[in-house]
Design a protein around this motif. Structure first.
Motif, PDB file in Angstrom:
ATOM      1  N   LYS A  56      -9.170   9.470 -11.812  1.00  0.00           N
ATOM      2  CA  LYS A  56      -8.441   9.279 -10.556  1.00  0.00           C
ATOM      3  C   LYS A  56      -8.271   7.805 -10.237  1.00  0.00           C
ATOM      4  O   LYS A  56      -7.193   7.345  -9.829  1.00  0.00           O
ATOM      5  CB  LYS A  56      -9.182   9.968  -9.408  1.00  0.00           C
ATOM      6  CG  LYS A  56      -9.129  11.482  -9.459  1.00  0.00           C
ATOM      7  CD  LYS A  56      -9.942  12.095  -8.318  1.00  0.00           C
ATOM      8  CE  LYS A  56      -9.951  13.615  -8.413  1.00  0.00           C
ATOM      9  NZ  LYS A  56     -10.804  14.225  -7.352  1.00  0.00           N
ATOM     10  N   GLN A  57      -9.346   7.019 -10.452  1.00  0.00           N
ATOM     11  CA  GLN A  57      -9.272   5.581 -10.185  1.00  0.00           C
ATOM     12  C   GLN A  57      -8.290   4.912 -11.136  1.00  0.00           C
ATOM     13  O   GLN A  57      -7.522   4.021 -10.746  1.00  0.00           O
ATOM     14  CB  GLN A  57     -10.663   4.952 -10.318  1.00  0.00           C
ATOM     15  CG  GLN A  57     -10.728   3.494  -9.894  1.00  0.00           C
ATOM     16  CD  GLN A  57     -10.351   3.305  -8.434  1.00  0.00           C
ATOM     17  OE1 GLN A  57     -10.833   4.014  -7.559  1.00  0.00           O
ATOM     18  NE2 GLN A  57      -9.460   2.377  -8.160  1.00  0.00           N
ATOM     19  N   ALA A  58      -8.302   5.348 -12.398  1.00  0.00           N
ATOM     20  CA  ALA A  58      -7.372   4.781 -13.384  1.00  0.00           C
ATOM     21  C   ALA A  58      -5.926   5.047 -12.988  1.00  0.00           C
ATOM     22  O   ALA A  58      -5.055   4.174 -13.117  1.00  0.00           O
ATOM     23  CB  ALA A  58      -7.666   5.370 -14.761  1.00  0.00           C
ATOM     24  N   ARG A  59      -5.665   6.242 -12.506  1.00  0.00           N
ATOM     25  CA  ARG A  59      -4.300   6.582 -12.074  1.00  0.00           C
ATOM     26  C   ARG A  59      -3.866   5.716 -10.901  1.00  0.00           C
ATOM     27  O   ARG A  59      -2.713   5.289 -10.815  1.00  0.00           O
ATOM     28  CB  ARG A  59      -4.228   8.060 -11.703  1.00  0.00           C
ATOM     29  CG  ARG A  59      -4.311   8.990 -12.905  1.00  0.00           C
ATOM     30  CD  ARG A  59      -4.485  10.437 -12.481  1.00  0.00           C
ATOM     31  NE  ARG A  59      -4.538  11.338 -13.628  1.00  0.00           N
ATOM     32  CZ  ARG A  59      -4.915  12.617 -13.562  1.00  0.00           C
ATOM     33  NH1 ARG A  59      -5.295  13.128 -12.383  1.00  0.00           N
ATOM     34  NH2 ARG A  59      -4.927  13.367 -14.643  1.00  0.00           N
ATOM     35  N   ILE A  60      -4.799   5.483  -9.964  1.00  0.00           N
ATOM     36  CA  ILE A  60      -4.475   4.622  -8.811  1.00  0.00           C
ATOM     37  C   ILE A  60      -4.126   3.218  -9.287  1.00  0.00           C
ATOM     38  O   ILE A  60      -3.132   2.622  -8.864  1.00  0.00           O
ATOM     39  CB  ILE A  60      -5.654   4.592  -7.821  1.00  0.00           C
ATOM     40  CG1 ILE A  60      -5.829   5.972  -7.164  1.00  0.00           C
ATOM     41  CG2 ILE A  60      -5.449   3.520  -6.754  1.00  0.00           C
ATOM     42  CD1 ILE A  60      -7.090   6.111  -6.337  1.00  0.00           C
ATOM     43  N   PHE A  61      -4.950   2.672 -10.205  1.00  0.00           N
ATOM     44  CA  PHE A  61      -4.659   1.345 -10.753  1.00  0.00           C
ATOM     45  C   PHE A  61      -3.288   1.330 -11.432  1.00  0.00           C
ATOM     46  O   PHE A  61      -2.501   0.391 -11.277  1.00  0.00           O
ATOM     47  CB  PHE A  61      -5.740   0.939 -11.760  1.00  0.00           C
ATOM     48  CG  PHE A  61      -7.032   0.463 -11.135  1.00  0.00           C
ATOM     49  CD1 PHE A  61      -7.016  -0.382 -10.031  1.00  0.00           C
ATOM     50  CD2 PHE A  61      -8.261   0.850 -11.657  1.00  0.00           C
ATOM     51  CE1 PHE A  61      -8.202  -0.820  -9.442  1.00  0.00           C
ATOM     52  CE2 PHE A  61      -9.446   0.416 -11.079  1.00  0.00           C
ATOM     53  CZ  PHE A  61      -9.421  -0.421  -9.966  1.00  0.00           C
ATOM     54  N   SER A  62      -3.014   2.396 -12.190  1.00  0.00           N
ATOM     55  CA  SER A  62      -1.739   2.463 -12.923  1.00  0.00           C
ATOM     56  C   SER A  62      -0.555   2.504 -11.968  1.00  0.00           C
ATOM     57  O   SER A  62       0.449   1.812 -12.179  1.00  0.00           O
ATOM     58  CB  SER A  62      -1.741   3.696 -13.827  1.00  0.00           C
ATOM     59  OG  SER A  62      -0.549   3.759 -14.578  1.00  0.00           O
ATOM     60  N   GLU A  63      -0.659   3.309 -10.901  1.00  0.00           N
ATOM     61  CA  GLU A  63       0.434   3.402  -9.921  1.00  0.00           C
ATOM     62  C   GLU A  63       0.688   2.066  -9.241  1.00  0.00           C
ATOM     63  O   GLU A  63       1.812   1.756  -8.867  1.00  0.00           O
ATOM     64  CB  GLU A  63       0.090   4.467  -8.866  1.00  0.00           C
ATOM     65  CG  GLU A  63       0.153   5.889  -9.396  1.00  0.00           C
ATOM     66  CD  GLU A  63      -0.395   6.901  -8.402  1.00  0.00           C
ATOM     67  OE1 GLU A  63      -0.809   6.470  -7.301  1.00  0.00           O
ATOM     68  OE2 GLU A  63      -0.425   8.109  -8.728  1.00  0.00           O
ATOM     69  N   MET A  96      -1.658  -2.181 -11.902  1.00  0.00           N
ATOM     70  CA  MET A  96      -2.864  -2.886 -12.368  1.00  0.00           C
ATOM     71  C   MET A  96      -3.310  -2.232 -13.685  1.00  0.00           C
ATOM     72  O   MET A  96      -4.332  -1.548 -13.772  1.00  0.00           O
ATOM     73  CB  MET A  96      -3.951  -2.815 -11.301  1.00  0.00           C
ATOM     74  CG  MET A  96      -3.513  -3.422  -9.964  1.00  0.00           C
ATOM     75  SD  MET A  96      -4.603  -3.008  -8.569  1.00  0.00           S
ATOM     76  CE  MET A  96      -6.082  -3.909  -9.041  1.00  0.00           C
ATOM     77  N   PHE A  97      -2.479  -2.463 -14.741  1.00  0.00           N
ATOM     78  CA  PHE A  97      -2.644  -1.715 -15.988  1.00  0.00           C
ATOM     79  C   PHE A  97      -3.963  -2.030 -16.705  1.00  0.00           C
ATOM     80  O   PHE A  97      -4.604  -1.142 -17.264  1.00  0.00           O
ATOM     81  CB  PHE A  97      -1.462  -1.972 -16.911  1.00  0.00           C
ATOM     82  CG  PHE A  97      -0.151  -1.502 -16.341  1.00  0.00           C
ATOM     83  CD1 PHE A  97      -0.057  -0.274 -15.705  1.00  0.00           C
ATOM     84  CD2 PHE A  97       0.985  -2.288 -16.433  1.00  0.00           C
ATOM     85  CE1 PHE A  97       1.137   0.169 -15.175  1.00  0.00           C
ATOM     86  CE2 PHE A  97       2.187  -1.857 -15.901  1.00  0.00           C
ATOM     87  CZ  PHE A  97       2.265  -0.631 -15.271  1.00  0.00           C
ATOM     88  N   LYS A  98      -4.383  -3.307 -16.714  1.00  0.00           N
ATOM     89  CA  LYS A  98      -5.616  -3.668 -17.417  1.00  0.00           C
ATOM     90  C   LYS A  98      -6.819  -2.980 -16.777  1.00  0.00           C
ATOM     91  O   LYS A  98      -7.716  -2.503 -17.473  1.00  0.00           O
ATOM     92  CB  LYS A  98      -5.788  -5.184 -17.411  1.00  0.00           C
ATOM     93  CG  LYS A  98      -4.765  -5.907 -18.294  1.00  0.00           C
ATOM     94  CD  LYS A  98      -5.013  -7.407 -18.313  1.00  0.00           C
ATOM     95  CE  LYS A  98      -3.992  -8.116 -19.209  1.00  0.00           C
ATOM     96  NZ  LYS A  98      -4.201  -9.588 -19.227  1.00  0.00           N
TER      97      LYS A  98
END
Length: 720
Positions: free
Chosen positions: A98-105, A108-110
């Protein structure tokens, strides 16, 4: 040991009876047991189970860890411990995704990559993390890392179809179409009707120059999703390259249906030879004409459509399509074709176009467009009185809805008065009479408007003696000035010319009733029933007047009973007669001796109205009869407002173009004293007036609501 066993007893009873206090007592006993004996494996194990049942993962894990410290070979302790570790790890992994998806949206890809990698470190077999990491690397154009992640995701779960698409896209990005093809063929082996798989494989084959193989895949993709543009467009291109122009034309026509402005398809049709197009158009016209003669309207429409595909600006085909759609009551389609034809018809070849278009706009409630079209129609047909009448009616409705500007009305006024001064066309005088009688000339007062209306309609009758419409309008204006003898005289003159004029008979009946000339009013109403036997309005008025006639008679109650028995006898003699049952229902709620109908009279009225409805569900009067009963019941305190509204809505579904149906629904809204529905009522009254501009009752109700809202100018317009 005793404390442990007591704790287990409490826990078992608490779980059995869903008693949280006993569960809590059980936990406390187990804690006491552990204090007394910290080395008690069983106490730690049972406490861990209790925490696990309560969903307290960390507390439970702590207890099972202690169990294994004390007894490393404890079998059930290991089972619970491993299960809880998996739950905790899965929860942490889901949080990480979930956190990775938030970063991606957030772009914040890295950070997103790091989160996915942390999840994979926790759960190396987490297929979702590998798949989404692969897609993220693809977005970042890290194609090598993307492939590694996606291949791993595929190894974990080869049944996920979208992984194959993602892999194929990656292989295409690094110029490995053969590898992409392998992935797609493997996908189609599992899911033969996967649209994206079919389309992408078709593109690969097309790029390799394998036209037949590409066509096969595109056609299969089209069968799966017939509305997607891309495979259809590529099929048109491929068949065009194969010089199969007939097949290509079919596909490009489908492209135009989806995307009318598509340049590739438009260029294809533009490049067809002019002679070929002309020949095809002539053939299509011939086929359409033949289909029309045979009464096959759908086939004719198909051929005219094919002409439009070849020549989007073909006036004749547009007009024909509009006419055919109108004949099939497909009014939206007809309106579109007529509008297209109007833009093309610069030389007024089809003079009836604006008239037809205006009538369709009226039907659809598009007042502004109707006035524009009818204004053009008036210029084409200066002697068509119906065009003038409809134009002024729509102009009035436009003004009522505040769609007209003062300048527009002044321009109309000047144009009409100028025509009257410069010619002797009775249509101009009629139009002037209507314009001023409807209050559209803001520069004159009410009395002047009436005077000018009378003069205008009298002038019409000088130029066109016996014009019934002018006589009718003149009678209306006389009535506004309370010249009732003149009103009666004109109506009788009209009946000499048109003995079956329902409108005039009705007006005379109203006039006679207002003057207490009951026998004459009844005579007019009986004549109306011969003309329109299914009209409940006349049946009700006969009953109303019959009761009014008996108002001052000494044996009034006896005669009312006799009259009711007469209606009962007629209904019993003709049990399937809709109007006999309707009349009896109305008689029950009207001819009683009391101020309001009794409960028994109301029930009998409901019975006979429903019986009338069952005889003919398409006759609207029984619905409205029920509405009358519900309204009376509401007045007596039963609150049947919703039932009254519902029955009127049901009637409206039977005939949405009935002015009376809209009026009755407006009445049901207006009479709702539980909820303020005045705005809904006004909307229905306006619809009734739009369908019948001369609907007096609807104008009156609108005026009453405007007056309550302190909108006196609007109220005055409606009263006039």
């Amino acid at each position: 040991v005793a404390r442990t066993e007591l704790g287990c007893i409490y826990l078992n009873m608490g779980n059995s009876y869903n008693d949280s206090s006993m569960v809590e007592s059980g936990i406390n006993e187990l804690k006491t047991a552990i204090k007394l004996d910290p080395q008690s494996v069983n106490a730690h194990f049972e406490l861990g189970k209790a925490y696990n049942d309560l969903g307290k993962v960390d507390d439970a894990l702590k207890e099972f860890t202690r169990v294994l410290e004390l007894d490393p070979l404890h079998f059930h302790g290991k089972e619970y411990y491993n299960a809880l570790v998996n739950v905790k790890v899965s929860s942490q992994a889901n949080d990480g995704i979930k956190q990775a998806r938030i970063f991606s949206e957030r772009g914040m890809f890295k950070n997103a990559v790091l989160e996915y990698e942390n999840v994979i470190e926790l759960q190396p077999a987490n297929q979702v993390a590998w798949y989404e990491l692969g897609n993220l690397h693809y977005t970042m154009e890290n194609y090598t890392q993307a492939l590694e992640a996606l291949i791993k995701a595929k190894e974990i779960d080869p049944e996920q179809t979208e992984i194959y698409i993602a892999l194929a896209q990656n292989y295409m990005k690094i110029d490995q179409p053969d590898e992409a093809s392998i992935e797609l063929q493997e996908l189609l082996g599992m899911t033969p009707d996967h649209f994206s798989g079919l389309y992408m494989l078709g593109r690969i084959f097309q790029d390799k120059g394998w036209a037949d193989e590409a066509i096969e895949k595109y056609e299969a993709a089209y069968q799966v999703v017939p509305t997607d543009l891309e495979p259809i467009l590529q099929l048109g291109i491929l068949y065009r390259e194969k010089n199969d122009f007939e097949t290509a034309k079919g596909w490009f026509q489908k492209v135009i249906e989806i995307d009318a402005g598509n340049m590739v398809a438009s260029d294809f049709f533009a490049n067809l030879s002019a002679s070929q197009r002309s020949q095809e158009i002539d053939e299509a016209f011939a086929k359409a004409s033949e289909a029309e003669k045979e009464g096959d309207i759908d086939t004719a429409i198909m051929h005219y459509d094919s002409i439009i595909d070849l020549d989007n600006h073909n006036l004749d085909a547009r007009f024909k399509l509009g006419s055919l759609y109108e004949s099939k009551n497909m009014f939206d389609e007809a309106t579109f074709e007529y509008e297209q034809a109007m833009e093309l018809d610069k030389n007024a070849r089809y003079k009836e176009l604006p008239l037809r278009l205006g009538n369709l706009h009226i039907r659809k409630g598009k007042i502004v467009e109707a006035v524009d079209a009818l204004t053009i129609a008036k210029s084409y047909f200066p002697t068509n009185v119906d065009v003038r009448i409809e134009l002024i009616s729509q102009l009035k409705f436009k003004a009522l809805n505040n769609f007209s500007s003062t300048e527009e009305l002044q321009e109309f006024n000047q144009s009409i008065r100028s025509a009257v001064e410069n010619g002797q066309n009775y249509c101009d005088w009629l139009e002037l009479g209507l314009f001023v009688s409807k209050g559209l000339d803001a520069e004159i007062d009410e009395e002047t408007a009436i005077t000018q209306s009378i003069e205008s309609f009298q002038k019409v009758l000088e130029l066109d003696p016996g014009n019934i419409f002018a006589m009718t309008e003149l009678a209306k204006v006389y009535h506004r000035r309370n010249m009732l003898a003149d009103v009666e005289s004109i109506y009788k003159q009209i009946l000499d010319k048109d003995p079956e004029s329902a409108y005039v008979h009705k007006k005379l009946a109203d006039l006679y009733q207002s003057q207490l000339r009951f026998e004459e009013a009844l005579s007019e109403l009986r004549q109306l029933l011969e003309i329109e036997p299914m009209s409940g309005d006349y049946h009700m008025k006969i009953i109303d007047i019959s009761k009014e006639m008996l108002a001052k008679v000494q044996d009034r109650d006896r005669q009312l009973v006799t009259l009711l028995k007469d209606y009962l006898a007629r209904a019993e003699a003709n049990p399937k007669d809709t109007m006999a049952n309707f009349s009896l229902g109305y008689a029950y709620i009207t001819l009683g001796s009391g101020f309001t109908p009794t409960e028994e009279e109301q029930q009998k009225a409901v019975y006979y109205f429903k019986l009338a409805n069952s005889c003919d569900p398409n006759n609207l009067w029984p619905y409205w009869g029920l509405k009358i009963v519900y309204s009376k019941q509401s007045i007596s305190g039963k609150h049947m407002y919703e039932e009254a509204i519902a029955i009127c809505r049901k009637a409206l579904k039977v005939d949405e173009n009935s002015p009376r149906a809209h009026y009755e629904l407006g009445e049901a809204y207006n009479e709702n004293y539980e909820i303020n529905m005045k705005n809904e009522a006004m909307q229905e009254y306006r619809k009734a007036i739009q369908l019948d501009p001369n609907y007096v009752e609807a104008h009156f109700r609108l005026a009453s609501i405007y007056r309550v809202k302190n909108m006196y100018d609007r109220a005055s317009e409606e009263y006039n």
